[in-house]
Design an enzyme around this catalytic site. Structure first.
Site, mmCIF file in Angstrom:
data_model
loop_
_atom_site.group_PDB
_atom_site.id
_atom_site.type_symbol
_atom_site.label_atom_id
_atom_site.label_comp_id
_atom_site.label_asym_id
_atom_site.label_seq_id
_atom_site.Cartn_x
_atom_site.Cartn_y
_atom_site.Cartn_z
ATOM 1 N N ILE B 490 0.632 -0.842 -0.087
ATOM 2 C CA ILE B 490 0.340 -0.487 0.236
ATOM 3 C C ILE B 490 0.943 1.321 -0.028
ATOM 4 C CG2 ILE B 490 -1.801 -1.453 1.295
ATOM 5 C CD1 ILE B 490 -1.062 -0.139 3.855
ATOM 6 N N GLU B 723 1.899 2.173 11.563
ATOM 7 C CA GLU B 723 1.103 3.397 11.769
ATOM 8 C C GLU B 723 1.375 4.420 13.249
ATOM 9 O OE1 GLU B 723 -1.618 -0.008 11.853
ATOM 10 O OE2 GLU B 723 -3.132 1.327 11.699
#
Lengths: 161, 767
Positions: B490, B723
């Site tokens: 991604i 993250e």
């Protein structure tokens, strides 16, 4: 629809467009040069940056019919068949992207700078990409890539040569 | 070899049976001090040349013969009944090939009790109709020719207003869902035992992902076979969602995603527009590209939920926490989307040692676009409130903020009662504080109206990966290898990081390995690329598959080198005798001698240990300069240390950390979706007025690598880093602002207006 002729990456293209067609949509949809990205479509992000007569411009703010007679360079027009442009090499080397979607625009902004100013200061490199958003946050490496490419360009043009 | 070791029947709380499958997991191949040839080295992104040359094909870049372009008509009202839709004039426009609306679309069930094109619209931007035409311009012309009669209904767009009993309802059952509660110990007793209690309420804003490539896809049919190039983090998730919505068997739906211009959590599911594109394509009998424009992207493709959090911390005089209580309201928008959940309560439950913890998390509907996971969903919001409250506690007790956190350190997952696999957070505190110079920091004398301050914050997160996921390895006759998976890159560097694991385990140089991903038809199942889990989920499966191929390679080479397989090893493309490294043979030579026989291996991601908990941790230290005259907050420098286990590629990890912090800077200082309370309209659904950080907004960012292989986490020792870097940024900055000017901002973002108001209020109080 109106017939137009665009000179893109050294080739002439004749095709029909509506007068409202932006250069960005003409490049992407008519010529299938999809390296130039559509992100905001209103001049905010720089992802669609191309060179028009050597100057970095937002293709979403130009109409295709207004660009006739001008030399347009897109990301596909950089480098040669057997190699990348030094800026492109520098982006890979400096890891100046993650997703890569803003990358063609960043590179074209810096290409415009290097064409106008082959020995740019850090401040000039910084200024050249202030209009290019990167949501992945690769900015420090984008500046590093610009510096790397500029230094190599300076060396290859230097007195040694 | 992929082999199901056992299948267990587990009873769920609701009495239903669930079957838990366990596949064999591989043993760790590389110890903490292993001399590795590929893993741990700063290789360039393997797809770099495609991306810098413009050749990388994103969903937006698919060009097919006869391709049509679609646009969606969206509700201008935050809440309305659609009395009538007339698409006749749009359908008659030359260049228009397909039109869909609630008048004629198949009744496909979607969010909650609604349909793909519902007769009620519930936010400004809700889907009303869609058009496919020869260009985006013509499609937009057609949208203007669609006549819709709306009956506007009462609405509420503000999170707090929506919780009031007399608020207009998004759904008949009310705006507040039943609270999700967590409890351990006795919070009331813990508060009673406290010498000091912090009791404050914090608010966080709705933030917009603004992925540069919008959500969208290109759809084409070949008979009953549907192919979708989708900008997604989950090719298998989208396949199953689309197949279910359209009533197709899974093997008739192929999802391809090779490149993606950002997702950040918002591209985990099959969105309405994915199915709309497929329907338009079927109706038009031509391929259809439906990419959202920037405004739609910011209205209808997810956002980080706004929150209000009342936090109570009880502590003894020495800083030992006696109780943590958080009551959380989170604005989910008009619909519950699915995908990764936003657990705002997460940090309260795990970051600090505390016997008495209670959290209540209430999801609140409003007439706004549906919230979606956004890079560490929930944790970013929760960490702002918890870490601000911890700073308030430290100042109230006269304890150093870092010392307070050390005092309440936990090496145990208190929810599960098992130790963490690694003592990561302690190392992050030590390393980041040392690099920052926290202990010896001296404020410079204030120049004019400018004040300096420092602050810090910590975080926890998952990122340990999970089963199942699979990999297949093929060794080719020329000594190259294909590694076939069903995962996605991604933009994080998955192709490179996983290729490094494969190359290391095979004993090949990186350039002889090709990692295949992002195509449901080509590879085995892999989960969504989310939760910072991809490296730790796919890595062990790839390592196992490659290890199996390597064993066969050594067996094949043994007679060629007059040695037993156990005497052999492989590295950098050569098989060699360990005790006599001069006796060696190129892998390509071994493969050529057995061709056309091939070598293959398969691998599965085994289970995580039940007696351990895998976490990722980190800490940020920040120095800011605040101008009391203008309210301007300038971050001067930020030092970050994160525990992501073994660092597979230092360059890519550094890029993730710097990028995450940059998004954290935006969340802290400038990013906020603004909704007009009177009309329900989002006022800044664009990149002009929604302020994402630019190159001019990034201060000196220093990343301190930790790099402790976590071999109890999984067989590769690597954990997630996607993250975490964003989680502690905002509270660290807010805490530094307090240190600089002595006012506490409990609402994000930390704008000039808010700071000036707080400074003025402080001035009033002093007078």
């Amino acid at each position: 629809m109106q017939p137009i002729t665009l000179a893109v990456n050294g080739a002439r293209h004749e095709f029909l467009v509506e007068p409202r067609r932006t250069l960005l949509d003409a490049l992407r949809d008519e010529l299938e040069l999809t390296g130039t990205k559509k992100v905001c479509d209103m001049g905010d992000c720089g992802a669609c940056t191309v060179l028009v007569d050597g100057r970095a411009m937002y293709a979403c703010l130009l109409l295709a019919i207004d660009c006739q007679g001008q030399a347009i360079t897109t990301i596909e027009g950089l480098g040669s068949a057997d190699g990348l442009d030094p800026l492109q090499e520098a982006f890979v080397e400096a890891d100046a992207f993650q997703c890569g979607f803003c990358t063609p625009g960043q590179i074209m902004s810096l290409k415009g700078l290097l064409l106008a100013d082959p020995a740019p200061t850090d401040a000039a490199i910084f200024r050249a990409v202030t209009g290019n958003l990167c949501r992945c946050g690769a900015y420090p490496n984008i500046l590093r890539a610009g510096r790397l490419a500029a230094d190599r360009l300076a060396r290859s043009n230097g007195p040694d040569r | 070899m992929v082999r199901i070791a056992k299948v267990e029947r587990v009873r769920r709380r609701n009495g239903q049976a669930r079957y838990v499958v366990t596949e064999d997991s591989g043993a760790p191949l590389w110890g903490p001090d292993a001399d590795l040839a590929v893993v741990g080295h700063a290789h360039r992104r393997v797809e770099g040349r495609e991306k810098v040359s413009g050749r990388a094909t994103y969903a937006y870049d698919v060009r097919l013969p006869g391709l049509l372009f679609a646009r969606v008509l969206r509700s201008p009202y935050p809440h309305a009944r659609v009395r009538r839709v007339d698409t006749a004039r749009a359908a008659a426009l030359p260049g228009v090939y397909a039109v869909l609306s609630s008048a004629d679309a198949p009744p496909i069930r979607w969010y909650e009790q609604s349909y793909l094109f519902d007769r009620t619209v519930r936010y400004v931007g809700d889907e009303v109709a869609a058009v496919a035409a020869e260009s985006e311009d013509v499609a937009e012309d057609a949208l203007r020719l669609i006549d819709v009669e709306y009956e506007p209904l009462p609405f509420v767009v503000d999170l707090v207003a929506a919780t009031r009993p007399d608020a207009p309802k998004v759904w008949p059952s009310g705006n507040c869902l039943a609270p999700r509660t967590y409890q351990r110990g006795d919070v009331d007793a813990g508060l009673a035992a406290a010498d000091h209690i912090v009791d404050e309420t914090y608010a966080t804003q709705a933030a917009l992902h603004n992925c540069l490539e919008p959500h969208g896809c290109t759809a084409t049919w070949d008979g009953e076979q549907l192919t979708l190039w989708d900008s997604t983090q989950s090719v298998f998730g989208v396949r199953d969602g689309v197949a279910e919505a359209l009533g197709l068997p899974a093997h008739h739906v192929r999802i391809i995603k090779q490149y993606m211009g950002g997702g950040f959590g918002s591209k985990q599911v099959a969105w309405k527009h994915t199915v709309i594109a497929a329907l338009l394509s079927r109706q038009a009998r031509r391929p259809v590209q439906l990419m959202l424009d920037r405004e739609a992207e910011n209205l209808a493709a997810g956002n980080r939920n706004p929150t209000r959090q009342r936090v109570r911390l009880g502590a003894r005089r020495d800083g030992t926490l006696t109780a943590i209580h958080a009551h959380i309201e989170q604005g989910v928008g008009a619909y519950l989307l699915g995908g990764e959940g936003s657990e705002v309560s997460g940090p309260y439950q795990g970051l600090y040692r505390c016997p008495n913890v209670r959290t209540e998390q209430v999801a609140v509907y409003t007439h706004t676009g549906p919230a979606a996971a956004f890079r560490a969903p929930g944790w970013v919001e929760g960490a702002f409130a918890l870490e601000s409250a911890m700073d308030e506690l430290a100042h109230a007790l006269g304890v150093d903020p870092l010392a307070l956190r050390r005092r309440n350190y936990t090496a145990e997952d208190q929810q599960r009662g098992v130790p963490y696999t690694l003592d990561g957070l302690r190392h992050c505190y030590d390393r980041a504080a040392a690099a920052f110079g926290w202990e010896r920091y001296q404020k410079p004398p204030p120049p004019g109206s400018k004040r300096r301050g420092v602050g810090m914050a910590a975080h926890d997160w998952g990122g340990g990966g999970w089963p199942p996921a699979y990999a297949w390895v093929k060794l080719n006759a020329d000594g190259t290898a294909d590694v076939i998976t069903g995962t996605q890159d991604i933009g994080t560097g998955t192709r490179t990081g996983l290729s490094q694991v494969a190359a290391e385990a095979l004993g090949l140089p990186l350039e002889r390995v090709a990692l295949r991903l992002g195509d449901t038809q080509a590879g085995p199942y892999a989960p969504v690329s989310a939760g910072s889990a991809t490296q730790a989920t796919l890595g062990p499966a790839i390592q196992q598959a490659a290890g199996e191929a390597r064993q066969q390679l050594l067996a094949a080479a043994a007679p060629m080198l007059d040695a037993a397989p156990a005497q052999l090893s492989a590295r950098n493309g050569e098989v060699y005798v360990v005790d006599a490294p001069g006796r060696r043979l190129a892998v390509a030579e071994v493969m050529a001698r057995i061709a056309p026989h091939m070598i293959q291996g398969t691998g599965a991601r085994g289970p995580n240990r039940r007696d351990r908990s895998v976490g990722t941790f980190g800490a940020h230290f920040v120095e800011v300069e605040v101008d009391e005259a203008t309210g301007e907050v300038t971050v001067l420098r930020l030092v970050a240390c994160h525990d992501c286990g073994r660092i597979v590629n230092p360059t890519l990890v550094q890029s993730q950390v710097i990028g995450g912090i940059t998004q954290g800077l935006g969340y802290a200082l400038s990013e906020e979706r603004v909704v007009d309370q009177a009309s329900g309209v989002v006022l800044n659904a664009n990149l002009e007025e929604y302020k994402v950080p630019t190159v001019a907004d990034v201060p000196a960012l220093e990343y301190v690598p930790l790099g402790l292989p976590d071999l109890e986490a999984n067989s590769t020792g690597a954990k997630g880093i996607g993250e975490p870097p964003l989680v502690p940024t905002a509270p660290a900055i807010a805490n530094a602002v307090y240190d600089a000017v002595g006012v506490r901002l409990r609402e994000l973002p930390l704008t000039r207006a808010r700071l000036l108001a707080a400074l003025a209020a402080r001035g009033e109080a002093r007078r």
